[in-house]
Enzyme design. Structure first.
Site, PDB file in Angstrom:
ATOM      1  N   HIS A   1       0.833  -1.198   0.000  1.00  0.00           N
ATOM      2  CA  HIS A   1       0.000   0.000   0.000  1.00  0.00           C
ATOM      3  C   HIS A   1       0.871   1.254   0.000  1.00  0.00           C
ATOM      4  O   HIS A   1       2.067   1.187   0.281  1.00  0.00           O
ATOM      5  CB  HIS A   1      -0.921   0.004   1.226  1.00  0.00           C
ATOM      6  CG  HIS A   1      -0.185   0.141   2.522  1.00  0.00           C
ATOM      7  ND1 HIS A   1       0.265  -0.943   3.230  1.00  0.00           N
ATOM      8  CD2 HIS A   1       0.195   1.237   3.227  1.00  0.00           C
ATOM      9  CE1 HIS A   1       0.879  -0.528   4.320  1.00  0.00           C
ATOM     10  NE2 HIS A   1       0.863   0.798   4.346  1.00  0.00           N
ATOM     11  N   LEU A   2       0.237   2.378  -0.303  1.00  0.00           N
ATOM     12  CA  LEU A   2       0.831   3.710  -0.174  1.00  0.00           C
ATOM     13  C   LEU A   2       0.085   4.421   0.946  1.00  0.00           C
ATOM     14  O   LEU A   2      -1.128   4.626   0.864  1.00  0.00           O
ATOM     15  CB  LEU A   2       0.656   4.517  -1.470  1.00  0.00           C
ATOM     16  CG  LEU A   2       1.621   4.222  -2.598  1.00  0.00           C
ATOM     17  CD1 LEU A   2       1.080   4.755  -3.911  1.00  0.00           C
ATOM     18  CD2 LEU A   2       2.956   4.826  -2.295  1.00  0.00           C
ATOM     19  N   SER A   3       0.782   4.775   2.010  1.00  0.00           N
ATOM     20  CA  SER A   3       0.146   5.429   3.149  1.00  0.00           C
ATOM     21  C   SER A   3      -0.191   6.880   2.844  1.00  0.00           C
ATOM     22  O   SER A   3       0.597   7.599   2.236  1.00  0.00           O
ATOM     23  CB  SER A   3       1.066   5.378   4.369  1.00  0.00           C
ATOM     24  OG  SER A   3       1.218   4.055   4.810  1.00  0.00           O
TER      25      SER A   3
ATOM     26  N   TYR B   1       3.004  13.436   7.662  1.00  0.00           N
ATOM     27  CA  TYR B   1       4.310  14.088   7.733  1.00  0.00           C
ATOM     28  C   TYR B   1       4.355  15.309   6.817  1.00  0.00           C
ATOM     29  O   TYR B   1       3.729  15.331   5.765  1.00  0.00           O
ATOM     30  CB  TYR B   1       5.409  13.097   7.347  1.00  0.00           C
ATOM     31  CG  TYR B   1       5.322  11.820   8.141  1.00  0.00           C
ATOM     32  CD1 TYR B   1       5.671  11.788   9.484  1.00  0.00           C
ATOM     33  CD2 TYR B   1       4.843  10.655   7.557  1.00  0.00           C
ATOM     34  CE1 TYR B   1       5.567  10.616  10.222  1.00  0.00           C
ATOM     35  CE2 TYR B   1       4.737   9.475   8.284  1.00  0.00           C
ATOM     36  CZ  TYR B   1       5.100   9.467   9.620  1.00  0.00           C
ATOM     37  OH  TYR B   1       4.993   8.319  10.349  1.00  0.00           O
TER      38      TYR B   1
ATOM     39  N   PRO C   1       6.399  14.212   3.057  1.00  0.00           N
ATOM     40  CA  PRO C   1       6.363  12.750   2.986  1.00  0.00           C
ATOM     41  C   PRO C   1       7.183  12.177   1.833  1.00  0.00           C
ATOM     42  O   PRO C   1       7.320  12.796   0.784  1.00  0.00           O
ATOM     43  CB  PRO C   1       4.880  12.446   2.793  1.00  0.00           C
ATOM     44  CG  PRO C   1       4.316  13.664   2.165  1.00  0.00           C
ATOM     45  CD  PRO C   1       5.123  14.820   2.686  1.00  0.00           C
TER      46      PRO C   1
ATOM     47  N   HIS D   1       5.939   5.801  -0.504  1.00  0.00           N
ATOM     48  CA  HIS D   1       6.618   4.562  -0.872  1.00  0.00           C
ATOM     49  C   HIS D   1       5.732   3.355  -0.578  1.00  0.00           C
ATOM     50  O   HIS D   1       4.769   3.447   0.176  1.00  0.00           O
ATOM     51  CB  HIS D   1       7.934   4.423  -0.105  1.00  0.00           C
ATOM     52  CG  HIS D   1       7.751   4.302   1.373  1.00  0.00           C
ATOM     53  ND1 HIS D   1       7.532   5.393   2.176  1.00  0.00           N
ATOM     54  CD2 HIS D   1       7.734   3.218   2.189  1.00  0.00           C
ATOM     55  CE1 HIS D   1       7.389   4.991   3.432  1.00  0.00           C
ATOM     56  NE2 HIS D   1       7.501   3.677   3.461  1.00  0.00           N
TER      57      HIS D   1
END
Length: 187
Positions: A76-78, A158, A161, A164
């Site tokens: 996944h991509l957060s 963040y 960011p 990733h």
């Protein structure tokens, strides 16, 4: 609050002790509290068989540097940090996310740069594929997710960011062993 000691309540000694061996050595960033649900917002990534074959090659090579690496089994991509929701917040939270993200359009995203990451408290290290195309669109999604998090007085994502997809992880800060020569070989 309910009185302590009701039938079905967990043993207080059991709640107080966190056995990280039951979770691959992972440690909680915050204590579990009954009625709280840890969650995060993410985009699931579907992978093809060829991706899994490449993952196995990368992880087996990286294990020559850090033998304790564990390959991820979901990708996944957060779009948020891990946050804690009260049970009664779940449905309103999901509803608010749906409303905020309803106008989002599809976009193309490429994750193709191998990079080493550690979590905030340096208790886990990750090998991931950093996004090289689609970063701006992901920032737009994060902006909408952050607005929902702010509605619930939760921490936002963040400031800068590095989007990733995590490929593998290990316990502890092993970044020094994985960066440099290992990272060049993986790339």
């Amino acid at each position: 609050p309910m009185p302590d000691g009701l039938p079905g309540d967990p043993d207080p000694d059991e709640v107080a002790s966190e056995d990280s061996t039951r979770h691959g050595g992972r440690m909680r960033v915050f204590a579990h509290e009954r009625g709280n649900w840890a969650t995060h917002v993410y985009l699931p990534c579907r992978v093809e068989e060829e991706f899994l074959e490449l993952l196995e090659l990368l992880v087996s090579h990286a294990r020559t540097y850090v033998s304790s690496l564990t390959a991820a089994d979901e990708f996944h991509l957060s779009l948020s940090q891990c946050v804690v929701l009260r049970y009664h917040w779940i449905q309103p939270f999901v509803r608010s996310l749906r409303e905020r993200l309803a106008s989002s359009h599809r976009f193309f995203c490429v994750a193709d740069q191998v990079k080493v990451y550690t979590n905030q408290n340096k208790t886990r290290t990750f090998i991931g594929l950093e996004v090289s195309a689609g970063h701006f669109q992901l920032l737009e999604l994060v902006s909408e997710v952050d607005r929902v998090l702010e509605e619930f007085d939760l921490p936002t994502f963040y400031k800068d960011p590095s989007f990733h997809i995590s490929l593998a992880w290990c316990v502890g800060d092993m970044s020094a062993k994985l960066e440099g020569q290992c990272l060049r070989e993986l790339q």
